[in-house]
Design a protein around this motif. Structure first.
Motif, PDB file in Angstrom:
ATOM      1  N   GLN A 101       0.812  -1.222   0.000  1.00 54.76           N
ATOM      2  CA  GLN A 101       0.000   0.000   0.000  1.00 54.76           C
ATOM      3  C   GLN A 101       0.847   1.274   0.000  1.00 54.76           C
ATOM      4  N   CYS A 109     -10.795  -0.043   3.929  1.00 57.37           N
ATOM      5  CA  CYS A 109      -9.385  -0.165   3.573  1.00 57.37           C
ATOM      6  C   CYS A 109      -8.849   1.223   3.232  1.00 57.37           C
ATOM      7  N   LEU A 110      -7.653   1.521   3.699  1.00 55.75           N
ATOM      8  CA  LEU A 110      -7.067   2.842   3.434  1.00 55.75           C
ATOM      9  C   LEU A 110      -6.854   3.080   1.942  1.00 55.75           C
ATOM     10  N   HIS A 138      -7.140  -9.627   6.184  1.00 51.69           N
ATOM     11  CA  HIS A 138      -7.272  -8.519   5.227  1.00 51.69           C
ATOM     12  C   HIS A 138      -5.896  -8.102   4.699  1.00 51.69           C
ATOM     13  N   GLU A 139      -4.937  -7.979   5.612  1.00 53.36           N
ATOM     14  CA  GLU A 139      -3.592  -7.531   5.203  1.00 53.36           C
ATOM     15  C   GLU A 139      -2.853  -8.620   4.423  1.00 53.36           C
ATOM     16  N   HIS A 168      -3.759  -8.461   0.899  1.00 47.98           N
ATOM     17  CA  HIS A 168      -3.021  -7.422   0.157  1.00 47.98           C
ATOM     18  C   HIS A 168      -1.717  -7.982  -0.426  1.00 47.98           C
TER      19      HIS A 168
HETATM   20 CO    CO Z   1      -6.602  -2.781   3.125  1.00 47.81          CO
END
Ligand code: CO
Length: 157
Positions: A51, A88-89, A130-131, A134
């Motif tokens: 990210q 999510c950012l 979740h991470e 990614h």
């Molecule tokens: Co996220």
């Protein structure tokens, strides 16, 4: 420490698979410190290195004041089911329901290269799942139960 720019959905790097970390060096620790500052600046519960544009298997999570860094995380067991709304950012303001395991066991390394295993439940488990997604180029909107709403508001993938 520095705040890094969080990459938004639509940029192809978010869809790439991250590579394992091999060197547990100063550069890694600098990145981890920057990631923590970046996550705090955006009020997030987790952040993956991809990210901020670094394709390495590095994630941080913070749930109920428990802050954890996981390098090369691997989910080795999972149990049960749990449905909650996630955000999510990298995905703006949209939040939607995602089905996750209720409990997971994850194996990972800390910033100095020491291996550890963690079993956790509910939000911490959700956050780690979740991470880890990614790191494999997967975003929560891909398997969100409210995906149609996301589509309707013109959401990007
Ligand atoms: Co996220």
């Amino acid at each position: 420490m520095a705040t890094r720019k969080v990459i938004s959905v639509g940029e192809s790097v978010l869809r790439k698979k991250s590579k394992p970390v091999r060197d547990f060096d100063e550069e890694l620790r600098q990145l981890l410190d920057d990631m923590k500052q970046t996550m705090h600046a955006s009020d997030g519960m987790g952040l993956a290195a991809v990210q901020v544009g670094i394709l390495r298997r590095i994630i941080i999570v913070e749930v109920n004041n428990a802050f954890i860094e996981l390098i090369n995380p691997e989910i080795i067991a999972q149990k049960g089911e749990d449905i909650e709304k996630e955000g999510c950012l990298s995905v703006g303001n949209f939040r939607g329901r995602v089905k996750r395991p209720y409990q997971i066991t994850v194996k990972a390394y800390d910033r100095f290269g020491y291996a550890f295993t963690l079993t956790c439940e509910k939000w911490l488990a959700r956050c780690i799942c979740h991470e880890v997604d990614h790191l494999n180029g997967v975003l929560f909107i891909d398997h969100c139960l409210d995906r149609e709403q996301y589509n309707k508001q013109g959401g990007k993938f």
